[in-house]
Design a protein around this motif. Structure first.
Motif, PDB file in Angstrom:
ATOM      1  N   ALA A  20      -0.307   5.786  12.555  1.00  0.00           N
ATOM      2  CA  ALA A  20      -1.060   4.710  11.905  1.00  0.00           C
ATOM      3  C   ALA A  20      -0.180   3.483  11.698  1.00  0.00           C
ATOM      4  CB  ALA A  20      -1.613   5.191  10.574  1.00  0.00           C
ATOM      5  N   SER A  21      -0.847   2.342  11.541  1.00  0.00           N
ATOM      6  CA  SER A  21      -0.164   1.085  11.252  1.00  0.00           C
ATOM      7  C   SER A  21      -0.716   0.514   9.955  1.00  0.00           C
ATOM      8  CB  SER A  21      -0.382   0.087  12.402  1.00  0.00           C
ATOM      9  OG  SER A  21       0.212  -1.159  12.115  1.00  0.00           O
ATOM     10  N   ILE A  22       0.177   0.213   8.995  1.00  0.00           N
ATOM     11  CA  ILE A  22      -0.208  -0.259   7.666  1.00  0.00           C
ATOM     12  C   ILE A  22       0.299  -1.682   7.465  1.00  0.00           C
ATOM     13  CG2 ILE A  22       0.005   0.162   5.181  1.00  0.00           C
ATOM     14  CD1 ILE A  22       0.683   3.117   5.959  1.00  0.00           C
ATOM     15  N   THR A  23      -0.597  -2.562   7.025  1.00  0.00           N
ATOM     16  CA  THR A  23      -0.218  -3.954   6.777  1.00  0.00           C
ATOM     17  C   THR A  23      -0.636  -4.369   5.377  1.00  0.00           C
ATOM     18  OG1 THR A  23      -0.492  -4.516   9.122  1.00  0.00           O
ATOM     19  CG2 THR A  23      -0.446  -6.338   7.552  1.00  0.00           C
ATOM     20  N   LEU A  24       0.314  -4.919   4.615  1.00  0.00           N
ATOM     21  CA  LEU A  24       0.056  -5.475   3.286  1.00  0.00           C
ATOM     22  C   LEU A  24       0.206  -6.988   3.382  1.00  0.00           C
ATOM     23  CD1 LEU A  24      -0.380  -5.071   0.206  1.00  0.00           C
ATOM     24  CD2 LEU A  24       2.107  -4.877  -0.013  1.00  0.00           C
ATOM     25  N   ALA A  25      -0.818  -7.711   2.941  1.00  0.00           N
ATOM     26  CA  ALA A  25      -0.837  -9.167   3.096  1.00  0.00           C
ATOM     27  C   ALA A  25       0.158  -9.855   2.152  1.00  0.00           C
ATOM     28  CB  ALA A  25      -2.247  -9.692   2.838  1.00  0.00           C
ATOM     29  N   ASP A  26       0.358 -11.128   2.380  1.00  0.00           N
ATOM     30  CA  ASP A  26       1.183 -11.945   1.474  1.00  0.00           C
ATOM     31  C   ASP A  26       0.667 -11.810   0.047  1.00  0.00           C
ATOM     32  OD1 ASP A  26       2.399 -12.816   3.785  1.00  0.00           O
ATOM     33  OD2 ASP A  26       1.511 -14.822   3.760  1.00  0.00           O
ATOM     34  N   ASN A  27       1.595 -11.657  -0.910  1.00  0.00           N
ATOM     35  CA  ASN A  27       1.301 -11.546  -2.341  1.00  0.00           C
ATOM     36  C   ASN A  27       0.604 -10.239  -2.716  1.00  0.00           C
ATOM     37  OD1 ASN A  27       2.214 -14.314  -2.991  1.00  0.00           O
ATOM     38  ND2 ASN A  27       0.424 -14.919  -1.808  1.00  0.00           N
ATOM     39  N   GLY A  28       0.468  -9.308  -1.784  1.00  0.00           N
ATOM     40  CA  GLY A  28      -0.173  -8.034  -2.066  1.00  0.00           C
ATOM     41  C   GLY A  28       0.757  -7.058  -2.772  1.00  0.00           C
ATOM     42  N   VAL A  29       0.160  -6.005  -3.362  1.00  0.00           N
ATOM     43  CA  VAL A  29       0.922  -4.982  -4.093  1.00  0.00           C
ATOM     44  C   VAL A  29       0.535  -3.599  -3.552  1.00  0.00           C
ATOM     45  CG1 VAL A  29       1.396  -3.909  -6.328  1.00  0.00           C
ATOM     46  CG2 VAL A  29       1.041  -6.390  -6.174  1.00  0.00           C
ATOM     47  N   MET A  30       1.541  -2.822  -3.162  1.00  0.00           N
ATOM     48  CA  MET A  30       1.342  -1.441  -2.741  1.00  0.00           C
ATOM     49  C   MET A  30       1.993  -0.562  -3.801  1.00  0.00           C
ATOM     50  SD  MET A  30      -0.247  -0.411   0.066  1.00  0.00           S
ATOM     51  CE  MET A  30       0.156  -1.139   1.655  1.00  0.00           C
ATOM     52  N   GLU A  31       1.198   0.000  -4.697  1.00  0.00           N
ATOM     53  CA  GLU A  31       1.710   0.784  -5.821  1.00  0.00           C
ATOM     54  C   GLU A  31       1.523   2.269  -5.539  1.00  0.00           C
ATOM     55  OE1 GLU A  31       3.517   2.133  -7.920  1.00  0.00           O
ATOM     56  OE2 GLU A  31       3.414   0.513  -9.399  1.00  0.00           O
ATOM     57  N   TRP A  32       2.523   2.860  -4.886  1.00  0.00           N
ATOM     58  CA  TRP A  32       2.482   4.265  -4.530  1.00  0.00           C
ATOM     59  C   TRP A  32       3.460   5.094  -5.355  1.00  0.00           C
ATOM     60  CZ3 TRP A  32       2.798   3.809   1.588  1.00  0.00           C
ATOM     61  CH2 TRP A  32       1.607   3.263   2.064  1.00  0.00           C
ATOM     62  N   SER A  33       4.119   4.502  -6.321  1.00  0.00           N
ATOM     63  CA  SER A  33       5.239   5.173  -6.992  1.00  0.00           C
ATOM     64  C   SER A  33       4.814   6.383  -7.820  1.00  0.00           C
ATOM     65  CB  SER A  33       6.000   4.180  -7.880  1.00  0.00           C
ATOM     66  OG  SER A  33       5.189   3.723  -8.953  1.00  0.00           O
ATOM     67  N   THR A  34       3.567   6.414  -8.302  1.00  0.00           N
ATOM     68  CA  THR A  34       3.117   7.538  -9.124  1.00  0.00           C
ATOM     69  C   THR A  34       2.203   8.491  -8.361  1.00  0.00           C
ATOM     70  OG1 THR A  34       1.273   6.206  -9.978  1.00  0.00           O
ATOM     71  CG2 THR A  34       3.314   6.222 -11.258  1.00  0.00           C
ATOM     72  N   GLY A  35       2.084   8.284  -7.053  1.00  0.00           N
ATOM     73  CA  GLY A  35       1.278   9.161  -6.220  1.00  0.00           C
ATOM     74  C   GLY A  35       2.139  10.139  -5.441  1.00  0.00           C
ATOM     75  N   THR A  36       1.496  10.877  -4.541  1.00  0.00           N
ATOM     76  CA  THR A  36       2.190  11.846  -3.702  1.00  0.00           C
ATOM     77  C   THR A  36       2.083  11.408  -2.247  1.00  0.00           C
ATOM     78  OG1 THR A  36       1.706  13.670  -5.207  1.00  0.00           O
ATOM     79  CG2 THR A  36       2.280  14.249  -2.953  1.00  0.00           C
ATOM     80  N   LEU A  37       3.235  11.219  -1.587  1.00  0.00           N
ATOM     81  CA  LEU A  37       3.278  10.917  -0.168  1.00  0.00           C
ATOM     82  C   LEU A  37       3.707  12.179   0.567  1.00  0.00           C
ATOM     83  CD1 LEU A  37       4.985   7.383  -0.108  1.00  0.00           C
ATOM     84  CD2 LEU A  37       2.550   7.954  -0.231  1.00  0.00           C
ATOM     85  N   SER A  38       2.895  12.627   1.527  1.00  0.00           N
ATOM     86  CA  SER A  38       3.201  13.865   2.236  1.00  0.00           C
ATOM     87  C   SER A  38       2.984  13.683   3.726  1.00  0.00           C
ATOM     88  CB  SER A  38       2.344  15.018   1.704  1.00  0.00           C
ATOM     89  OG  SER A  38       0.968  14.763   1.935  1.00  0.00           O
ATOM     90  N   GLY A  39       3.424  14.658   4.509  1.00  0.00           N
ATOM     91  CA  GLY A  39       3.295  14.597   5.957  1.00  0.00           C
ATOM     92  C   GLY A  39       4.321  13.670   6.568  1.00  0.00           C
TER      93      GLY A  39
END
Length: 359
Positions: free
Chosen positions: A250-269
């Motif tokens: 997959a390809s993930i894009t976050l725009a200018d001034n965007g916020v990716m808040e994954w710190s309290t979630g679970t990233l797996s795989g």
């Protein structure tokens, strides 16, 4: 051209219910409702013709009914709400399916997939499948929004546009799934999977296609399996549930001034074939132990990047708006300010982490 319309048309059309026999609109045929509502309690289809000016559409609203509406080509135009699998006090356990296999489908308000009346709690199941064509929903798409409801929404190809928000399994004991295998899914507003308190099961699976939206929230107990296609976030993505990369590309894009808040979630795989790009003045937060420079096939950010468990550095030349303290120490080398600044700054409380203002 064949022409059929409800009793009283066009001035005072009566609502129609098909409980037997059904309706099939062939190529060149026109079924004009003149704003009257249509309830389908038996299988029906559009095979190249046109159903025009439906006030509202219900597919399956009868006890233990199982109803399918299929469009292979042509056009269906609904002015207001569409309900697929609709349980009420008099119609428990309905199962409804809408197969969109070509042509155009226009919905003037909200699409409900697996739903029930506000005062009734019972099983109902709805399924929407799109393999081709164009679907436009002016307002929101709601999948499994009542206790005991089950909703499934799948886009394999074609284009699906949502004018407002997308919600999946947003009620206690609801089960909702969204599957994107190809095509284009464009959500103007926000996507919410699951609920913040209580138990529901929301599942978002993307193996292909292009998914773009303003913001996304995946709540605890729900998950997003992202193994292919593209994900484009304009504003923010909040994760307290699970995001599984599954070894995909997959390809993930976050725009200018965007916020990716994954710190309290679970990233797996495995994310070793996943690409991540974040724009100017963006903020990307990752959980403890997840180093994006190591985990992703390619990682690029023109903004702030932080891994929980380390000092959060606001770099020189960067302005960060904040609503309160974070678990880690914030070292300010650039600019830190309250959310809403400078016009309406919000009060701040630092109860953890603290702040350190550098020279």
């Amino acid at each position: 051209m064949l022409f059929r319309s409800p009793q009283g048309s066009p001035a005072s059309p009566q609502s129609l219910t098909f409980s037997q026999g059904g309706v099939e609109v062939a190529s060149g045929g026109l079924f004009n409702l003149y704003g009257a509502s249509l309830t389908l309690l038996t299988d029906s289809s559009v095979l190249g013709g046109e159903i025009r000016d439906i006030g509202a559409l219900v597919i399956a609203a009868q006890i233990d009914s199982d109803v399918t509406f299929t469009q292979t080509s042509g056009m269906t135009d609904i002015n207001s709400i569409v309900r697929i699998g609709y349980a009420t006090g008099a119609s428990a356990n309905p199962v409804g399916t809408l197969n969109m296999d070509g042509g155009s489908l226009s919905i003037g308000s909200t699409l409900y997939v697996g739903t029930a009346s506000s005062t009734f709690t019972s099983f109902s199941a709805g399924t929407f499948r799109q393999t081709a064509g164009t679907t436009t929903v002016a307002s929101s798409v709601v999948v499994a929004d009542r206790p005991g409801t089950i909703g499934s929404w799948k886009v394999v190809d074609g284009t699906f546009t949502v004018g407002s928000n997308l919600t999946v399994a947003t009620s206690l004991n609801a089960q909702g799934t969204l599957m994107l295998a190809g095509g284009v899914l464009d959500v103007t507003g926000n996507a919410t999977i699951g609920i913040s308190t209580g138990v529901s099961t929301g599942q978002l699976t993307q193996s292909g296609g292009d998914f773009s939206l303003n913001s996304m929230t995946i709540h605890l107990g729900s998950r997003y399996d992202l193994t292919g296609g593209t994900l484009s976030i304009a504003d923010r993505f909040d994760l307290t549930g699970t995001l599984d990369f599954g070894g995909g590309n997959a390809s993930i894009t976050l725009a200018d001034n965007g916020v990716m808040e994954w710190s309290t979630g679970t990233l797996s795989g495995l994310a070793s074939s996943t690409q991540y790009t974040a724009g100017l003045n963006s903020e990307s937060y990752f959980p403890t132990g997840f180093d994006p420079n190591v985990e992703f096939a390619s990682f690029s950010s023109q903004g702030l990047v932080h891994v929980q468990g380390t000092t959060l550095v606001v770099p020189v030349g960067f302005t960060m708006d904040i609503t309160g303290g974070r678990p880690d120490l914030i070292r300010v080398e650039g600019v830190l300010r309250p959310q809403g600044s400078p016009v309406s700054p919000q009060p701040l409380t630092f109860s953890q982490g603290g702040v350190e203002v550098a020279s």
